[in-house]
Design a protein around this motif. Structure first.
Motif, PDB file in Angstrom:
ATOM      1  N   MET A 199      56.611  -3.930  18.724  1.00 19.97           N
ATOM      2  CA  MET A 199      56.021  -3.451  19.971  1.00 19.97           C
ATOM      3  C   MET A 199      55.642  -1.983  19.817  1.00 19.97           C
ATOM      4  N   ARG A 200      54.407  -1.661  20.072  1.00 20.99           N
ATOM      5  CA  ARG A 200      53.913  -0.291  20.033  1.00 20.99           C
ATOM      6  C   ARG A 200      53.106  -0.043  21.298  1.00 20.99           C
ATOM      7  N   THR A 201      53.231   1.138  21.850  1.00 21.98           N
ATOM      8  CA  THR A 201      52.490   1.518  23.043  1.00 21.98           C
ATOM      9  C   THR A 201      51.724   2.800  22.767  1.00 21.98           C
ATOM     10  N   VAL A 202      50.473   2.810  23.136  1.00 18.22           N
ATOM     11  CA  VAL A 202      49.671   4.027  23.061  1.00 18.22           C
ATOM     12  C   VAL A 202      49.514   4.527  24.488  1.00 18.22           C
ATOM     13  N   ASN A 203      49.920   5.766  24.710  1.00 18.88           N
ATOM     14  CA  ASN A 203      49.834   6.357  26.043  1.00 18.88           C
ATOM     15  C   ASN A 203      48.862   7.529  26.035  1.00 18.88           C
ATOM     16  N   TYR A 204      48.193   7.723  27.141  1.00 17.70           N
ATOM     17  CA  TYR A 204      47.297   8.845  27.324  1.00 17.70           C
ATOM     18  C   TYR A 204      47.723   9.609  28.571  1.00 17.70           C
ATOM     19  N   ALA A 205      47.774  10.909  28.469  1.00 16.75           N
ATOM     20  CA  ALA A 205      47.980  11.749  29.651  1.00 16.75           C
ATOM     21  C   ALA A 205      46.584  12.086  30.160  1.00 16.75           C
ATOM     22  N   ILE A 206      46.268  11.657  31.370  1.00 17.18           N
ATOM     23  CA  ILE A 206      44.925  11.862  31.897  1.00 17.18           C
ATOM     24  C   ILE A 206      44.978  12.500  33.280  1.00 17.18           C
ATOM     25  N   THR A 207      43.922  13.186  33.615  1.00 13.22           N
ATOM     26  CA  THR A 207      43.773  13.787  34.937  1.00 13.22           C
ATOM     27  C   THR A 207      42.284  13.891  35.229  1.00 13.22           C
ATOM     28  N   LEU A 208      41.947  14.209  36.437  1.00 12.03           N
ATOM     29  CA  LEU A 208      40.558  14.344  36.836  1.00 12.03           C
ATOM     30  C   LEU A 208      39.890  15.444  36.023  1.00 12.03           C
ATOM     31  N   LYS A 209      38.714  15.154  35.502  1.00  9.00           N
ATOM     32  CA  LYS A 209      37.994  16.120  34.686  1.00  9.00           C
ATOM     33  C   LYS A 209      37.836  17.437  35.451  1.00  9.00           C
ATOM     34  N   GLY A 210      38.209  18.536  34.793  1.00 10.86           N
ATOM     35  CA  GLY A 210      38.094  19.857  35.390  1.00 10.86           C
ATOM     36  C   GLY A 210      39.319  20.295  36.175  1.00 10.86           C
ATOM     37  N   SER A 211      40.286  19.385  36.353  1.00 13.80           N
ATOM     38  CA  SER A 211      41.507  19.730  37.088  1.00 13.80           C
ATOM     39  C   SER A 211      42.509  20.402  36.170  1.00 13.80           C
ATOM     40  N   ALA A 212      43.206  21.374  36.716  1.00 19.48           N
ATOM     41  CA  ALA A 212      44.272  22.037  35.965  1.00 19.48           C
ATOM     42  C   ALA A 212      45.542  21.189  36.053  1.00 19.48           C
ATOM     43  N   VAL A 213      46.360  21.267  35.025  1.00 18.44           N
ATOM     44  CA  VAL A 213      47.645  20.568  35.013  1.00 18.44           C
ATOM     45  C   VAL A 213      48.690  21.509  35.602  1.00 18.44           C
ATOM     46  N   ASN A 214      49.408  21.029  36.647  1.00 17.17           N
ATOM     47  CA  ASN A 214      50.429  21.873  37.267  1.00 17.17           C
ATOM     48  C   ASN A 214      51.759  21.732  36.527  1.00 17.17           C
ATOM     49  N   ALA A 215      52.740  22.502  36.947  1.00 19.62           N
ATOM     50  CA  ALA A 215      54.037  22.539  36.261  1.00 19.62           C
ATOM     51  C   ALA A 215      54.743  21.182  36.277  1.00 19.62           C
TER      52      ALA A 215
END
Length: 72
Positions: free
Chosen positions: A38-54
């Motif tokens: 079993m292998r999982t590929v994960n992506y951290a995604i957010t709305l294009k142009g949005s900053a990532v908060n703490a």
């Protein structure tokens, strides 16, 4: 999905960070799939142009740490 497995309603597939507390506590058990890795590929995604908060960065860091432990 976790609650369904805890209620005995069947099997679910979860990423390791979500399953680990229940495996450690003995609430759920791992089911080995013979001949399958079993292998999982994960992506951290957010709305294009949005900053990532703490809080979002802390979540990403948690997954990075879990991935690192799995690779040992």
């Amino acid at each position: 999905m976790i609650n369904a497995a805890k209620a005995g309603l069947g099997l679910t597939i979860l990423p390791s960070p979500f399953a680990q507390p229940y495996l450690t506590a003995g609430t759920l058990q791992r089911y080995e799939l013979p001949g399958q890795e079993m292998r999982t590929v994960n992506y951290a995604i957010t709305l294009k142009g949005s900053a990532v908060n703490a809080v979002q960065q802390a979540l990403v860091d948690c997954f990075k740490k879990a991935q690192w432990h799995e690779s040992l």
